[in-house]
Design an enzyme around this catalytic site. Structure first.
Site, PDB file in Angstrom:
ATOM      1  N   ASP A  87       0.866  -1.190   0.000  1.00 30.50           N
ATOM      2  CA  ASP A  87       0.000   0.000   0.000  1.00 30.50           C
ATOM      3  C   ASP A  87       0.899   1.236   0.000  1.00 30.50           C
ATOM      4  O   ASP A  87       1.876   1.313   0.749  1.00 30.50           O
ATOM      5  CB  ASP A  87      -0.882  -0.017   1.258  1.00 30.50           C
ATOM      6  N   ILE A  88       0.604   2.193  -0.898  1.00 29.82           N
ATOM      7  CA  ILE A  88       1.420   3.407  -0.978  1.00 29.82           C
ATOM      8  C   ILE A  88       1.089   4.288   0.232  1.00 29.82           C
ATOM      9  O   ILE A  88      -0.089   4.537   0.521  1.00 29.82           O
ATOM     10  CB  ILE A  88       1.138   4.178  -2.284  1.00 29.82           C
TER      11      ILE A  88
ATOM     12  N   ASN B 237      -2.220  12.645  -3.941  1.00 29.12           N
ATOM     13  CA  ASN B 237      -3.201  13.062  -4.948  1.00 29.12           C
ATOM     14  C   ASN B 237      -3.681  14.491  -4.699  1.00 29.12           C
ATOM     15  O   ASN B 237      -3.832  15.279  -5.639  1.00 29.12           O
ATOM     16  CB  ASN B 237      -4.410  12.118  -4.921  1.00 29.12           C
TER      17      ASN B 237
ATOM     18  N   ASP C  58      -1.672   9.021 -10.938  1.00 27.56           N
ATOM     19  CA  ASP C  58      -1.681   7.903 -11.895  1.00 27.56           C
ATOM     20  C   ASP C  58      -0.252   7.525 -12.278  1.00 27.56           C
ATOM     21  O   ASP C  58       0.097   6.345 -12.369  1.00 27.56           O
ATOM     22  CB  ASP C  58      -2.458   8.295 -13.156  1.00 27.56           C
TER      23      ASP C  58
ATOM     24  N   GLU D  49      -4.821   2.165  -4.274  1.00 25.86           N
ATOM     25  CA  GLU D  49      -3.364   2.220  -4.211  1.00 25.86           C
ATOM     26  C   GLU D  49      -2.788   0.955  -3.558  1.00 25.86           C
ATOM     27  O   GLU D  49      -1.694   0.956  -3.030  1.00 25.86           O
ATOM     28  CB  GLU D  49      -2.907   3.479  -3.465  1.00 25.86           C
TER      29      GLU D  49
END
Lengths: 328, 168
Positions: free
Chosen positions: A200-201, A208, A217, A244
């Site tokens: 997971d980022i 964002n 993206d 994500e």
């Protein structure tokens, strides 16, 4: 019931019967009790590229030596012995007879696919004849085979397309749902461990918000590339799981190896150096990972295994992100 | 390939249908062939659809899992059913010294009741033969049913009695 073609004695034949048999668009062969060919229609001669005198009054195995000891020869013998009709399918015996398209150069073109029926004159019909004849009907099913092959190939292509995440080119959730149960079964059979890693980022929502969705993206695409670089064995499967989140399914990989690979992903992400001013962990984009290991003897369900990886990921997040947590 | 026949009995079509649905096979794949002679019978070999898929997949050696039987797969099943039905019937014919004429096989897919009840009633008696196959790791249980009309049941009984008479 069966074998009406041979049931009428010759004197009763209507004037058109020979003409019809000649022009039927399928192969017809009639054998006498010794297995010698007494009739071969035009279709068969054209498609075998043989002259009538090369076929008539000769033993079938002499005309077509490739049939000797074949499944066809066995079926023919059985059929004559039992008196029952026999079917030889294209699927199990693609091309027993050397049949080609009339336009092709012999040997250069592919053999026609054949569906074959062997009809021995058994039972009461045999009593109306001077000896026990057998007729062989050969249908060219090449077109059907091609059509089915095309449809199958198309189905496979569509299925693959339906399992791709358009943004990153990785698999999507559907791919994971398709691959994981099969991989677990294989692991159970071979008694090899299997690992699942969830990624997971860190602070992706903030990324964002600060840099915009286009940059978001691009970040997802870069993560995908790192994952592809690290998990490069053909049996490895990487999918984008949610917004994500990513998942890697790694056959023949124990927890220790999986943890090392996850560390490698984290390290490569940091090395990319994608600036992230909204992260409380680092100045660049980082990733957290959770590892779960499938015990072939334990028989967990795919869902439980993913849940275990998810819990490990949650532990990595709670412990400050930008790190890997192993099985809990 | 191993083959065993654990059960032979006269039952109603309903009984066969219950046995198959009991295995969780609502839809079956059937290979049918007619045999005529002293007695007339239609032999119906039935497998649960799932097992027929596995059987064909194994015979064809295809690694793409089949979701349904295409034209070519159905023909392969017809061939396998044909071999089985011909050998069972010619075995019986040899023992009972009967002569039969046979038809070519045809394949039918559908709910058990539809396949069994194309003609007649679910209460009709049939001669049911359970057959178990084991091919490699695959266990397949099939049912072979001989549909017989009243005259043929009588003729079968007479023939079997005559045969038993020759033994004593």
């Amino acid at each position: 019931m069966s074998g009406p073609v041979m049931s009428a004695p010759p004197r009763d034949c209507p004037p058109w019967s020979a003409w019809v048999l000649e022009r039927l668009q399928m192969g017809l062969l009639v054998l006498d009790a010794q297995g010698d060919v007494v009739f071969a229609n035009q279709w068969l001669l054209t498609h075998t590229k043989l002259a009538a005198d090369a076929v008539l009054s000769k033993n079938l195995m002499e005309v077509f030596p490739q049939l000797k000891d074949s499944a066809f020869a066995h079926a023919l013998a059985q059929s004559i012995k039992s008196g029952f009709p026999t079917l030889l399918s294209q699927t199990l015996h693609p091309s027993p007879f050397p049949l080609y398209l009339p336009s092709s150069q012999r040997g250069q073109d592919k053999l026609l696919r054949q569906s074959i029926r062997i009809m021995p004159a058994g039972g009461l019909v045999a009593d109306t004849m001077d000896q026990r004849y057998t007729f062989i009907q050969i249908n060219d099913v090449t077109q059907s085979v091609m059509r089915e092959r095309l449809l199958k190939a198309q189905a496979v292509r569509l299925k693959n397309m339906a399992q791709v995440d358009v943004l990153t080119g990785l698999g999507n959730r559907r791919r994971r749902d398709d691959v994981l149960p099969t991989a677990l079964r294989a692991s159970g059979k071979t008694a090899q461990p299997l690992s699942v890693i969830m990624f997971d980022i860190d602070y992706f929502k903030q990324f964002n918000d600060i840099y915009g969705h286009l940059a978001g993206d691009e970040c997802l695409r870069q993560v995908a590339q790192v994952l592809r670089d690290v998990f490069r064995r053909p049996q490895d499967m990487v999918a984008r799981f949610g917004g994500e989140e990513f998942v890697a399914v790694l056959p023949e990989t124990d927890g220790q190896a999986a943890q090392a690979l996850a560390e490698q992903v984290l390290q490569q992400m940091r090395a990319l150096g994608i600036a992230h001013s909204g992260s409380c962990t680092a100045a660049v984009v980082t990733i957290s990972a959770g590892v779960a290991v499938y015990d072939p003897a334990g028989g967990q369900t795919p869902d439980r295994l993913v849940l275990a990886a998810d819990q490990a990921l949650y532990a990595a997040k709670s412990a400050g992100r930008n790190q890997v947590c192993g099985p809990q | 390939m191993g083959l065993s026949v654990p059960h032979v009995e006269m039952v109603t079509k309903l009984g066969v249908s219950d046995a198959l649905t009991g295995q969780g096979a609502d839809r079956i794949c059937a290979v049918r062939q007619e045999f005529s002679g002293v007695l007339n019978t239609e032999a119906v070999l039935m497998f649960p659809v799932q097992q027929s898929l596995q059987l064909v997949q194994m015979m064809v050696g295809d690694d793409v899992p089949l979701e349904q039987l295409g034209e070519m797969e159905q023909e392969a099943l017809a061939e396998i059913g044909n071999i089985l039905l011909n050998s069972v019937v010619s075995g019986v014919a040899d023992v009972l010294k009967l002569r039969f004429e046979g038809s070519l096989p045809c394949v039918e897919l559908g709910p058990v009741q539809d396949v069994l009840c194309a003609q007649g009633q679910m209460t009709d008696q049939v001669l049911s033969v359970q057959i178990d196959f084991a091919i490699d790791a695959l266990q397949i249980q099939g049912y072979l049913v001989f549909l017989l009309d009243v005259a043929s049941v009588a003729s079968l009984k007479a023939t079997v009695q005559q045969f038993l008479g020759t033994l004593s």
